[in-house]
Write a protein that holds these residues in place. Structure first.
Motif, PDB file in Angstrom:
ATOM      1  N   ALA A  36       0.835  -1.200   0.000  1.00  0.00           N
ATOM      2  CA  ALA A  36       0.000   0.000   0.000  1.00  0.00           C
ATOM      3  C   ALA A  36       0.872   1.254   0.000  1.00  0.00           C
ATOM      4  O   ALA A  36       1.977   1.262   0.541  1.00  0.00           O
ATOM      5  CB  ALA A  36      -0.913   0.002   1.225  1.00  0.00           C
ATOM      6  N   SER A  37       0.367   2.316  -0.595  1.00  0.00           N
ATOM      7  CA  SER A  37       1.108   3.580  -0.608  1.00  0.00           C
ATOM      8  C   SER A  37       0.957   4.327   0.705  1.00  0.00           C
ATOM      9  O   SER A  37       1.787   5.160   1.047  1.00  0.00           O
ATOM     10  CB  SER A  37       0.626   4.460  -1.767  1.00  0.00           C
ATOM     11  OG  SER A  37      -0.751   4.792  -1.608  1.00  0.00           O
ATOM     12  N   SER A  38      -0.124   4.054   1.444  1.00  0.00           N
ATOM     13  CA  SER A  38      -0.356   4.651   2.753  1.00  0.00           C
ATOM     14  C   SER A  38      -1.379   3.801   3.486  1.00  0.00           C
ATOM     15  O   SER A  38      -1.904   2.827   2.948  1.00  0.00           O
ATOM     16  CB  SER A  38      -0.869   6.094   2.621  1.00  0.00           C
ATOM     17  OG  SER A  38      -2.222   6.103   2.216  1.00  0.00           O
ATOM     18  N   HIS A  39      -1.676   4.196   4.736  1.00  0.00           N
ATOM     19  CA  HIS A  39      -2.668   3.448   5.507  1.00  0.00           C
ATOM     20  C   HIS A  39      -4.077   3.650   4.978  1.00  0.00           C
ATOM     21  O   HIS A  39      -5.021   3.019   5.464  1.00  0.00           O
ATOM     22  CB  HIS A  39      -2.609   3.864   6.988  1.00  0.00           C
ATOM     23  CG  HIS A  39      -3.043   5.282   7.241  1.00  0.00           C
ATOM     24  ND1 HIS A  39      -2.309   6.362   6.836  1.00  0.00           N
ATOM     25  CD2 HIS A  39      -4.137   5.782   7.856  1.00  0.00           C
ATOM     26  CE1 HIS A  39      -2.923   7.476   7.188  1.00  0.00           C
ATOM     27  NE2 HIS A  39      -4.035   7.154   7.807  1.00  0.00           N
ATOM     28  N   LEU A  40      -4.232   4.502   3.974  1.00  0.00           N
ATOM     29  CA  LEU A  40      -5.558   4.778   3.426  1.00  0.00           C
ATOM     30  C   LEU A  40      -5.971   3.800   2.335  1.00  0.00           C
ATOM     31  O   LEU A  40      -7.159   3.725   2.001  1.00  0.00           O
ATOM     32  CB  LEU A  40      -5.612   6.208   2.868  1.00  0.00           C
ATOM     33  CG  LEU A  40      -5.360   7.351   3.853  1.00  0.00           C
ATOM     34  CD1 LEU A  40      -5.358   8.680   3.123  1.00  0.00           C
ATOM     35  CD2 LEU A  40      -6.417   7.350   4.955  1.00  0.00           C
ATOM     36  N   ILE A 257     -12.993   3.888   4.956  1.00  0.00           N
ATOM     37  CA  ILE A 257     -14.224   4.659   4.840  1.00  0.00           C
ATOM     38  C   ILE A 257     -13.918   6.139   5.048  1.00  0.00           C
ATOM     39  O   ILE A 257     -13.171   6.506   5.961  1.00  0.00           O
ATOM     40  CB  ILE A 257     -15.254   4.184   5.890  1.00  0.00           C
ATOM     41  CG1 ILE A 257     -15.673   2.744   5.595  1.00  0.00           C
ATOM     42  CG2 ILE A 257     -16.475   5.092   5.914  1.00  0.00           C
ATOM     43  CD1 ILE A 257     -16.558   2.143   6.651  1.00  0.00           C
ATOM     44  N   GLY A 258     -14.462   6.981   4.197  1.00  0.00           N
ATOM     45  CA  GLY A 258     -14.335   8.420   4.383  1.00  0.00           C
ATOM     46  C   GLY A 258     -13.142   9.070   3.722  1.00  0.00           C
ATOM     47  O   GLY A 258     -13.132  10.274   3.500  1.00  0.00           O
ATOM     48  N   GLY A 259     -12.106   8.280   3.412  1.00  0.00           N
ATOM     49  CA  GLY A 259     -10.925   8.843   2.771  1.00  0.00           C
ATOM     50  C   GLY A 259     -10.210   9.832   3.671  1.00  0.00           C
ATOM     51  O   GLY A 259     -10.459   9.932   4.867  1.00  0.00           O
ATOM     52  N   LYS A 260      -9.306  10.594   3.079  1.00  0.00           N
ATOM     53  CA  LYS A 260      -8.513  11.546   3.866  1.00  0.00           C
ATOM     54  C   LYS A 260      -9.290  12.802   4.232  1.00  0.00           C
ATOM     55  O   LYS A 260      -8.854  13.580   5.076  1.00  0.00           O
ATOM     56  CB  LYS A 260      -7.249  11.929   3.092  1.00  0.00           C
ATOM     57  CG  LYS A 260      -7.514  12.651   1.779  1.00  0.00           C
ATOM     58  CD  LYS A 260      -6.198  12.988   1.077  1.00  0.00           C
ATOM     59  CE  LYS A 260      -6.455  13.722  -0.237  1.00  0.00           C
ATOM     60  NZ  LYS A 260      -5.194  14.064  -0.931  1.00  0.00           N
ATOM     61  N   ASP A 261     -10.448  13.008   3.580  1.00  0.00           N
ATOM     62  CA  ASP A 261     -11.225  14.214   3.856  1.00  0.00           C
ATOM     63  C   ASP A 261     -12.199  14.044   5.018  1.00  0.00           C
ATOM     64  O   ASP A 261     -12.642  15.035   5.600  1.00  0.00           O
ATOM     65  CB  ASP A 261     -12.007  14.630   2.598  1.00  0.00           C
ATOM     66  CG  ASP A 261     -11.093  15.008   1.449  1.00  0.00           C
ATOM     67  OD1 ASP A 261     -10.036  15.614   1.726  1.00  0.00           O
ATOM     68  OD2 ASP A 261     -11.415  14.687   0.291  1.00  0.00           O
ATOM     69  N   HIS A 262     -12.573  12.819   5.322  1.00  0.00           N
ATOM     70  CA  HIS A 262     -13.515  12.557   6.418  1.00  0.00           C
ATOM     71  C   HIS A 262     -12.981  11.408   7.267  1.00  0.00           C
ATOM     72  O   HIS A 262     -13.570  10.329   7.333  1.00  0.00           O
ATOM     73  CB  HIS A 262     -14.905  12.219   5.872  1.00  0.00           C
ATOM     74  CG  HIS A 262     -15.503  13.298   5.024  1.00  0.00           C
ATOM     75  ND1 HIS A 262     -15.337  13.354   3.649  1.00  0.00           N
ATOM     76  CD2 HIS A 262     -16.244  14.387   5.357  1.00  0.00           C
ATOM     77  CE1 HIS A 262     -15.961  14.415   3.168  1.00  0.00           C
ATOM     78  NE2 HIS A 262     -16.520  15.059   4.185  1.00  0.00           N
TER      79      HIS A 262
END
Length: 370
Positions: A36-40, A257-262
Motif C-alpha cells: 500500500a502507498s499509505s494506511h488509506l 471509509i471516508g478517505g482523507k477528507d472525512h
C-alpha cells in the motif's frame, strides 16, 4: 459447543474457530500492508481490528472459564495458568525473530547492519519477558517495543488485562462492570472519531501516545467480553460458524471509509465494529452448535493454529517486507507468488511450532506445576 477441559462446562468450539479465521486474515493483512502507498489504501484495510476481536474473545473465555472458580483459585494460580498458555510461544517468536534478524537487512530498516550481536541478544532476552524496550534500544527502526517479533505488543496488553482482572476487576458486580465497560466504550469512541489518523491502529511503541492507544484498545473489548460472559444467555443458532466467519471477514476486509477528507467516518466505523459488531459475533458464535464432524475438525484445527500462527507469522513477514522494500514499485501481480509462499510458510511454521514445541512445552509446564 462440546464438553472439554473445563469440567462439566461446554467448550465454545466455534469461538476457537473464529479466532483462527481472524488470525488467517491478520497474516493476509500484513502481506498486503507493504504494497500500500499509505494506511488509506491497504487492500485488507481493517485487518488490525483482529487484535481488538482477540481481546474481546479473551475476556469472554476467561470470564467463562474462571469467574466462578475464585473460591478455590488464587491470583498466583490464575497467572501461572495464563503464563503456561501464553509464554512458550512468546519465547519461540522472539527466538525465531532473533535467528532471522540479520537476514532481513533492508533499506527500510537501516539500523539492522549496525546492531552488534550482544545488543540483539539483550533485546531478545527482554522480549522473553514482554517488557517493552525504550526507543533508545530500537534495533530495527520501526520504533517497536518488540522489534524481534512485532506482534508481541498485543501480548503485553493481554497480560495487563489479565493482571487487572485477577487483581481486582473480577470482583466488580455485573452492574459495576457494566458501568466500567460503558465508560471504556465512551473513551474508545471518542478516541476513534477524534484521532488525527482516523483509526484505532497503534499500541506498539513505548511512548505516551501508543500506550494510550494500547490501553484504549484493550480495556473495552477485554472487559466487554468479560461482561458478555456473565450476562449472555446463548440461544441455539444454526450455521453460526459460517455466519460469524463471514461477518469477521466482512469487518476486517472492509475498505477504508471516508478517505482523507472525512477521517472521523473511518474511526466511527471501527468503534462500531469493536463496540457493537464484535460482541454480537461472539454472542452468535457462543450460541452456535457444531453439527458435523467436518465442522468440528475445522474449528479445532483453526483454534489450535490461531495462537501459534499469530505469534510466529511475522518472523516470515519480515523477510517478505524486506523483499518488497528492496524492489520498489512492485505490484500485487508481481508480489502474489511471494505472498502466497509466505502465507503457506506461516501456516506450516505455526503447525510445526504447535506440535513440536507449544503442546509439549505446555504439557511439561503443567506437569511441573502439578
Amino acid at each position: 459447543m462440546t464438553n472439554n477441559e473445563f469440567g462439566t462446562k461446554p467448550h465454545y468450539q466455534i469461538l476457537d474457530g473464529l479466532r483462527g479465521v481472524a488470525a488467517l486474515i491478520v497474516v493476509v493483512f500484513h502481506l498486503t500492508e507493504p504494497l500500500a502507498s499509505s494506511h488509506l489504501d491497504n487492500m485488507i484495510n481493517h485487518g488490525y481490528l483482529a487484535v481488538d476481536f482477540f481481546f474481546l474473545l479473551s475476556g469472554f473465555v476467561i470470564g467463562y472459564a474462571y469467574d466462578d472458580r475464585w473460591d478455590k483459585l488464587t491470583i498466583g494460580g490464575f497467572l501461572r495458568r495464563r503464563f503456561e498458555r501464553l509464554q512458550p510461544l512468546v519465547v519461540l517468536g522472539m527466538t525465531l525473530g532473533a535467528i532471522g534478524f540479520y537476514f532481513t537487512d533492508s533499506t527500510i530498516w537501516p539500523l539492522i547492519h549496525t546492531v552488534p550481536i550482544w545488543k540483539m541478544f539483550v533485546v531478545m532476552l527482554i522480549g522473553y519477558t514482554l517488557i517493552p524496550i525504550p526507543l533508545s534500544m530500537d534495533i530495527r527502526g520501526w520504533q517497536e517495543m518488540h522489534p524481534l517479533n512485532s506482534v508481541g505488543w498485543s501480548l503485553f496488553f493481554e497480560y495487563i488485562a489479565n493482571i487487572l482482572y485477577a487483581l481486582g476487576l473480577r470482583k466488580l458486580s455485573t452492574k459495576a462492570l457494566a458501568v466500567f465497560v460503558v465508560l471504556a466504550g465512551a473513551v474508545l469512541l471518542h478516541f476513534s472519531v477524534t484521532n488525527p489518523n482516523g483509526d484505532i491502529a497503534g499500541g506498539w511503541t513505548l511512548n505516551f501516545e501508543h500506550m494510550r492507544i494500547g490501553m484504549t484498545r484493550t480495556l473495552f473489548p477485554f472487559f466487554a467480553g468479560l461482561l458478555l460472559s456473565r450476562i449472555a444467555r446463548p440461544a441455539r443458532i444454526r450455521h453460526a460458524f459460517l455466519w460469524c466467519s463471514l461477518l469477521v471477514a466482512a469487518v476486517l476486509l472492509m475498505p477504508r471509509i471516508g478517505g482523507k477528507d472525512h477521517l472521523w467516518l473511518n474511526g466511527l466505523y471501527e468503534a462500531f465494529c469493536i463496540i457493537v459488531l464484535f460482541p454480537l459475533i461472539v454472542y452468535i458464535g457462543a450460541s452456535g452448535v457444531v453439527r458435523s464432524e467436518t465442522e468440528d475438525k475445522i474449528c479445532r484445527f483453526l483454534g489450535n493454529l490461531s495462537y501459534p500462527l499469530y505469534m510466529t507469522h511475522y518472523v516470515l513477514v519480515y523477510f517478505y517486507v524486506a523483499w518488497v522494500s528492496n524492489n520498489k514499485g512492485i505490484t500485487l501481480k508481481q508480489a502474489w507468488p511471494y505472498a502466497l509462499l509466505t502465507f503457506s510458510g506461516a501456516i506450516v511454521l505455526a503447525y510445526t511450532s504447535l506440535k513440536l514445541y507449544d503442546e509439549p512445552v505446555r504439557a511439561w509446564l503443567r506437569n511441573k506445576s502439578a
